[in-house]
Design an enzyme around this catalytic site. Sequence first.
Site, PDB file in Angstrom:
ATOM      1  N   GLY A  79       2.628  82.463 145.183  1.00  0.00           N
ATOM      2  CA  GLY A  79       2.106  82.607 143.552  1.00  0.00           C
ATOM      3  C   GLY A  79       2.573  81.745 142.475  1.00  0.00           C
ATOM      4  N   LEU A  90       1.173  80.126 140.472  1.00  0.00           N
ATOM      5  CA  LEU A  90       0.667  79.516 141.750  1.00  0.00           C
ATOM      6  C   LEU A  90       0.509  77.297 140.267  1.00  0.00           C
ATOM      7  CD1 LEU A  90      -1.984  80.256 143.440  1.00  0.00           C
ATOM      8  CD2 LEU A  90       0.040  79.720 144.137  1.00  0.00           C
ATOM      9  N   GLY A 125       0.725  71.448 141.933  1.00  0.00           N
ATOM     10  CA  GLY A 125       1.516  71.283 143.190  1.00  0.00           C
ATOM     11  C   GLY A 125       0.951  72.213 144.094  1.00  0.00           C
ATOM     12  N   HIS A 126       1.168  73.588 144.020  1.00  0.00           N
ATOM     13  CA  HIS A 126       0.025  74.168 144.783  1.00  0.00           C
ATOM     14  C   HIS A 126      -1.523  73.664 145.162  1.00  0.00           C
ATOM     15  CE1 HIS A 126       2.925  76.931 143.837  1.00  0.00           C
ATOM     16  NE2 HIS A 126       3.448  76.661 144.506  1.00  0.00           N
ATOM     17  N   GLN A 161      14.209  85.271 151.608  1.00  0.00           N
ATOM     18  CA  GLN A 161      14.921  83.715 151.269  1.00  0.00           C
ATOM     19  C   GLN A 161      15.938  83.956 150.057  1.00  0.00           C
ATOM     20  OE1 GLN A 161      10.887  82.245 151.310  1.00  0.00           O
ATOM     21  NE2 GLN A 161      11.403  81.019 149.835  1.00  0.00           N
ATOM     22  N   GLN A 214       5.938  68.537 149.477  1.00  0.00           N
ATOM     23  CA  GLN A 214       7.876  67.318 149.282  1.00  0.00           C
ATOM     24  C   GLN A 214       8.553  67.974 148.735  1.00  0.00           C
ATOM     25  OE1 GLN A 214       6.789  62.497 149.575  1.00  0.00           O
ATOM     26  NE2 GLN A 214       9.060  62.943 147.907  1.00  0.00           N
ATOM     27  N   LYS A 215       8.397  68.541 147.760  1.00  0.00           N
ATOM     28  CA  LYS A 215       9.367  68.814 146.980  1.00  0.00           C
ATOM     29  C   LYS A 215      10.390  69.872 147.235  1.00  0.00           C
ATOM     30  CE  LYS A 215       9.255  72.183 143.254  1.00  0.00           C
ATOM     31  NZ  LYS A 215      11.174  73.027 143.124  1.00  0.00           N
ATOM     32  N   MET A 253       7.260  69.527 139.154  1.00  0.00           N
ATOM     33  CA  MET A 253       6.762  70.737 139.172  1.00  0.00           C
ATOM     34  C   MET A 253       6.918  71.935 140.189  1.00  0.00           C
ATOM     35  SD  MET A 253       2.112  70.364 138.754  1.00  0.00           S
ATOM     36  CE  MET A 253       1.700  69.696 137.137  1.00  0.00           C
ATOM     37  N   SER A 254       7.209  73.406 138.769  1.00  0.00           N
ATOM     38  CA  SER A 254       7.970  74.282 139.998  1.00  0.00           C
ATOM     39  C   SER A 254       7.514  75.908 139.046  1.00  0.00           C
ATOM     40  CB  SER A 254       9.258  74.348 140.069  1.00  0.00           C
ATOM     41  OG  SER A 254      10.007  75.395 140.574  1.00  0.00           O
TER      42      SER A 254
END
EC number: 6.3.2.1
Length: 282
Positions: free
Chosen positions: A31, A33, A36-37, A61, A148-149, A184-185
Site C-alpha cells: 500500500g 502507493l 513507482g508501484h 518483515q 529494481q529499487k 520514490m518510496s
Amino acid sequence: MKRINTPSEWNPLWLSHLQKNEKIGFVPTMGALHQGHLDLVQKSLENTDATLVSIFVNPTQFNNPEDFKKYPNTLAEDLKKLESVGVDYVFVPNVETMYPDKAELKLDFGFVERVLEGEFRPGHFNGVGLVVSKLFHAIRPHVAFFGQKDLQQVAVIKRLVKDLSFPIELEIVPTRREEDGLAMSSRNLRLSPEEREQALILIHSLKKAKKELFEGKFWLEVKKEIEQDFLQVPLAKLDYFELVNPDTFESQSEFSPAKKSSICVAAYLGEIRLIDNLPIIP
C-alpha cells in the site's frame, strides 16, 4: 475492479482465466502507493490479460515494531488509484488470513541475506520470503512484477522462485524517481521538508560514484570520498555504501567494466531509513 479478501474468493476467478488460457499478472504491494508501484501495474496491464494487485502490510518483515506501527495506511486512496488505471482485481487480506497461526518456518537465503539489508535488518528477508511464498501460493500468477529499487529483495525473490520451483516468471521494473532524482518510496511521506531536501545525498552520491569509477578512480577511494560527503549532511547517517554483484550481493573491492555491478546505499534521514541503488554494469 473487484476487491477480494480471501484466497477462496479468488479461486473461481483464477480458474476462469485459466480455462480461457489467459495470463495473470501479479503486483504485490504494502500500500501507500506511488508512481513507482503504478509503473509495475502498467507493465502488468501491458503484458498480461488480467492484473491483480495485493495490498498487505506484512508484519513478519519488520524487525522494528515501531516501523510497522508507523507504516502509512492509505487504503482508500490506493484503491482509487488502482481503479483509475484499470486494475482487474485487488487482494486485501487481513493478518489473520495471511497468518492464521504464528509462522514457525524460517527461510535461509544464504549469503545474500547476511549482508547489507540482511545485516542491518535481521529477519527481514525471512519475512519477505514467507509472505511472497504465501501470496504466490494464493494467487498462482503467471508473471510477478517487482521494482529494481529493492535490489536485494529482488535477488532474494529470484532465489525463492528458483529453489522452490515456483512456475512464475519475474519481471523487474526500473526504479521510478521524483523529478529531483530521489527514489520514490512510501517512507518519503514521513520525511520533514528539511530531511526531504537532504535525502538527495543518496542519488547524488550514487551518480558521483558511478562517474568517478568510469573516470578510473579506485572503488575504495571513491567509497571513502562518499563517506566524507555524508558527514557534511547534518541529518544524514550512512549505514552502507557498497559496490556489489547484483545477483549474489558479494562486495567488490575493485571496479571492472567486465563484471556485473551495482552500487547500493542505505542511510537515515532523521529517523527515516532510505535505500537506493544504481546499476553500474547491468
